[in-house]
Design a protein around this motif. Sequence first.
Motif, short mmCIF file in Angstrom:
data_model
loop_
_atom_site.label_atom_id
_atom_site.label_comp_id
_atom_site.label_asym_id
_atom_site.label_seq_id
_atom_site.Cartn_x
_atom_site.Cartn_y
_atom_site.Cartn_z
N ASN A 66 7.60 -7.86 6.76
CA ASN A 66 6.97 -9.15 7.06
C ASN A 66 5.46 -8.99 7.19
O ASN A 66 4.81 -9.59 8.05
CB ASN A 66 7.55 -9.77 8.34
CG ASN A 66 8.86 -10.51 8.06
OD1 ASN A 66 9.23 -10.70 6.91
ND2 ASN A 66 9.55 -10.90 9.11
N GLY A 67 4.92 -8.14 6.35
CA GLY A 67 3.47 -7.97 6.28
C GLY A 67 2.89 -6.97 7.25
O GLY A 67 1.71 -6.67 7.19
N PRO A 69 2.66 -3.14 8.75
CA PRO A 69 3.00 -1.75 8.43
C PRO A 69 3.88 -1.14 9.53
O PRO A 69 3.48 -1.10 10.70
CB PRO A 69 1.63 -1.05 8.39
CG PRO A 69 0.65 -2.15 8.15
CD PRO A 69 1.21 -3.33 8.87
N LYS A 92 0.38 -1.06 0.93
CA LYS A 92 -0.57 -1.67 0.00
C LYS A 92 -1.68 -0.72 -0.44
O LYS A 92 -2.19 -0.81 -1.56
CB LYS A 92 -1.18 -2.91 0.66
CG LYS A 92 -2.21 -3.61 -0.18
CD LYS A 92 -2.79 -4.80 0.55
CE LYS A 92 -4.05 -5.28 -0.15
NZ LYS A 92 -4.63 -6.44 0.50
N VAL A 153 -3.08 0.73 7.00
CA VAL A 153 -3.54 -0.52 7.61
C VAL A 153 -5.07 -0.58 7.69
O VAL A 153 -5.65 -1.66 7.86
CB VAL A 153 -2.91 -0.71 9.01
CG1 VAL A 153 -3.65 0.11 10.07
CG2 VAL A 153 -2.87 -2.18 9.40
N ARG A 158 -7.95 -0.11 2.56
CA ARG A 158 -6.90 -1.05 2.16
C ARG A 158 -7.48 -2.17 1.28
O ARG A 158 -6.89 -2.55 0.28
CB ARG A 158 -6.26 -1.65 3.43
CG ARG A 158 -5.13 -2.63 3.17
CD ARG A 158 -4.63 -3.21 4.50
NE ARG A 158 -3.61 -4.22 4.28
CZ ARG A 158 -2.32 -3.98 4.19
NH1 ARG A 158 -1.87 -2.76 4.32
NH2 ARG A 158 -1.45 -4.95 3.99
N ASP A 159 -8.63 -2.67 1.70
CA ASP A 159 -9.23 -3.80 0.99
C ASP A 159 -10.41 -3.41 0.11
O ASP A 159 -10.96 -4.26 -0.58
CB ASP A 159 -9.68 -4.87 2.00
CG ASP A 159 -8.52 -5.43 2.79
OD1 ASP A 159 -7.45 -5.60 2.19
OD2 ASP A 159 -8.66 -5.66 4.01
N CYS A 207 -6.65 -1.29 14.36
CA CYS A 207 -5.37 -1.52 13.70
C CYS A 207 -4.58 -0.21 13.59
O CYS A 207 -3.36 -0.21 13.68
CB CYS A 207 -5.59 -2.13 12.33
SG CYS A 207 -6.15 -3.83 12.44
N PRO B 15 1.47 -11.36 -2.79
CA PRO B 15 0.43 -12.09 -2.05
C PRO B 15 -0.43 -11.12 -1.25
O PRO B 15 0.04 -10.06 -0.81
CB PRO B 15 1.23 -13.00 -1.12
CG PRO B 15 2.62 -13.00 -1.62
CD PRO B 15 2.82 -11.71 -2.35
N ALA B 16 -1.71 -11.48 -1.04
CA ALA B 16 -2.61 -10.60 -0.30
C ALA B 16 -2.19 -10.45 1.15
O ALA B 16 -2.39 -9.41 1.76
CB ALA B 16 -4.03 -11.15 -0.38
N LEU B 18 1.06 -10.87 3.74
CA LEU B 18 2.51 -11.09 3.85
C LEU B 18 2.93 -11.39 5.29
O LEU B 18 4.12 -11.55 5.56
CB LEU B 18 3.27 -9.86 3.34
CG LEU B 18 3.19 -9.58 1.84
CD1 LEU B 18 3.71 -8.19 1.53
CD2 LEU B 18 3.99 -10.63 1.07
N ARG B 19 1.98 -11.45 6.18
CA ARG B 19 2.36 -11.67 7.59
C ARG B 19 2.86 -13.08 7.81
O ARG B 19 2.30 -14.05 7.28
CB ARG B 19 1.18 -11.35 8.51
CG ARG B 19 0.96 -9.86 8.66
CD ARG B 19 -0.11 -9.52 9.66
NE ARG B 19 0.27 -9.89 11.02
CZ ARG B 19 -0.40 -9.50 12.09
NH1 ARG B 19 -1.47 -8.71 11.96
NH2 ARG B 19 -0.03 -9.87 13.29
N VAL B 20 3.91 -13.19 8.63
CA VAL B 20 4.50 -14.51 8.87
C VAL B 20 4.36 -14.91 10.34
O VAL B 20 4.77 -16.00 10.72
CB VAL B 20 6.00 -14.52 8.47
CG1 VAL B 20 6.15 -14.38 6.97
CG2 VAL B 20 6.78 -13.42 9.19
N ALA B 122 -7.23 -9.81 11.19
CA ALA B 122 -6.09 -9.22 11.92
C ALA B 122 -5.58 -8.05 11.08
O ALA B 122 -5.93 -7.92 9.90
CB ALA B 122 -4.99 -10.26 12.12
N CYS B 123 -4.74 -7.23 11.67
CA CYS B 123 -4.25 -6.05 10.97
C CYS B 123 -3.41 -6.46 9.76
O CYS B 123 -2.55 -7.35 9.87
CB CYS B 123 -3.40 -5.19 11.90
SG CYS B 123 -4.33 -4.66 13.33
N ALA B 124 -3.68 -5.83 8.63
CA ALA B 124 -2.97 -6.08 7.37
C ALA B 124 -3.22 -7.47 6.80
O ALA B 124 -2.49 -7.94 5.95
CB ALA B 124 -1.46 -5.82 7.51
N VAL B 125 -4.27 -8.12 7.31
CA VAL B 125 -4.72 -9.39 6.73
C VAL B 125 -6.02 -9.08 5.99
O VAL B 125 -6.86 -8.36 6.53
CB VAL B 125 -4.95 -10.45 7.83
CG1 VAL B 125 -5.55 -11.72 7.25
CG2 VAL B 125 -3.64 -10.75 8.54
N PRO B 126 -6.18 -9.57 4.77
CA PRO B 126 -7.33 -9.12 3.97
C PRO B 126 -8.70 -9.39 4.60
O PRO B 126 -8.91 -10.43 5.24
CB PRO B 126 -7.18 -9.91 2.67
CG PRO B 126 -5.76 -10.29 2.61
CD PRO B 126 -5.30 -10.46 4.02
#
Lengths: 249, 264
Positions: A66-67, A69, A92, A153, A158-159, A207, B15-16, B18-20, B122-126
């Motif tokens: 769910n996005g 790590p 990723k 993460v 990552r980016d 993170c 998608p860049a 995936l967090r929900v 936020a973590c794992a958000v681009p």
Amino acid sequence: MSDQVTMKVWRGDTDGGGFHEFAVEAREGEVVLDVIHRIQATQANDLAVRWNCKAGKCGSCSAEINGLPRLMCMTRMSTFEPGQPITVAPMKTFPVMKDLVTDVSFNFEMAKRIPAFSPRPPDADGKRRMAQRDVERSQEFRKCIECFLCQNVCHVIRDHEENKQHFAGPRFLMRITELEMHPLDTGDRIPLAREELGIPYCNITKCCTEVCPEHIHITDNALIPLKERVVDHYFDPIVWLGRKIRRKG
Amino acid sequence: MAVGTLEAERRGTRPANLRVDWWWLQPAITFVVLLGFVVYSTWTVFTPHDFYAGPSVGRHYLSPYYSPCITNRCKGGTTWNLVSWWPFSAGILMMPFPILFRATCYYYRKAYYRSFWLSPPACAVPDAHGSYTGESRFPLILQNLHRFAFYLIIPFPIILLWEAIKGLEFGSGHWGLGLGSIILFVNAFLLGFYTLGCHAGRHICGGHLNAFSKGPVRYWVWKQMTRFNLHHMGWAWTSLVFVAWTDIYIRLVASGVIHDPRLF
């Protein structure tokens, strides 16, 4: 007791891919890795997934659930909202090899760039001694299972793919800190950490600490102390003067 | 050549983000509270009246924004009168010190890099930016000066504590305890705890050692600072909110809007 869940698993290889939906059974007490194995056993025999211990100690089954790590073997199915699909994607930051398996060789290349432990000569009786309190300090970093979730993460790589040339990532900056703090080590890796392995790129967003399955205080106990050692070395005239005086003395 | 998931993103197969979960909530709250604090603090240092609840209301409470008062414009607080020529609000003189300390603080860096600069939100958000050099270049390389801000801020909790003790004097040699005094004491202690948890201070006081066993006193100090450091985020927020609340309370008492209750 068991439930039907919808798993959206990323499938693909070096040529690309996408999410595939699977309706699958999840039994009480199971973790995500169990359900992935059930998909593999019943619906997609060629689904690639890396795993080993299933106990959160080998660091093999890292993925993005769910996005977020996480280790698949340490993520309980009971933590998800019933009825909601669960996405499982490969990490990723690293290139996909197949499905959930990524090529993590970046990490091994970075590890090679850090000079190994170089201990001072032993005491007169041929032994090397460390006080328990000094052992305890670096012991925290030795808990690392090299799951590379912190590397995955970290937004610096990552980016920003271009930073992979000059940023080692939290796991290996932590390794430098561990060696630098070691009372028996004689090496000086601070110039390396600043000039080649990118500690100034870290912007403390924590993170790496948040995702660490071993709950290592990576930022507070490794990255920030390393940044402060860089300040000692390059930016603090008082420390610089003290070092000069001690050398002359 | 291997194709990474960045490439997959570019091809639209992944998608860049995936967090929900509600990943945006924490940076949003941080943004609102920090921005509110900056706006309020700017207003209060540029509004040089009612920052001292003095003899006219039977108290000696000085706002922490104006403490220590080193001009002759503080109308009765602890005045050292070091810069009597200063023509502007006394609060402006003191602001650079806490601003420097908080702006370079390792915790606040995380907070504003995430919530204001979105790097990452936020973590794992681009990351919201196309390129990234972190703190390797000017101006962010100046974050390395945090330890000097730590040196400069050390006197402040002590001065605030002194002001709180002064606030126990209710005039003509009579001593007592008002609600305002308790607020001033709590404010001084919160700022003290936040300062004691400073990462740079923790390093300077003992963290720089490779062998703790060679410096038992420094090791002891490091251990104590580590206790505060574990809750640095908590102290950072509580001290931030409380300093604004202390100022509000003193302004309300000084302007006669509320009466400061005397406990004994």
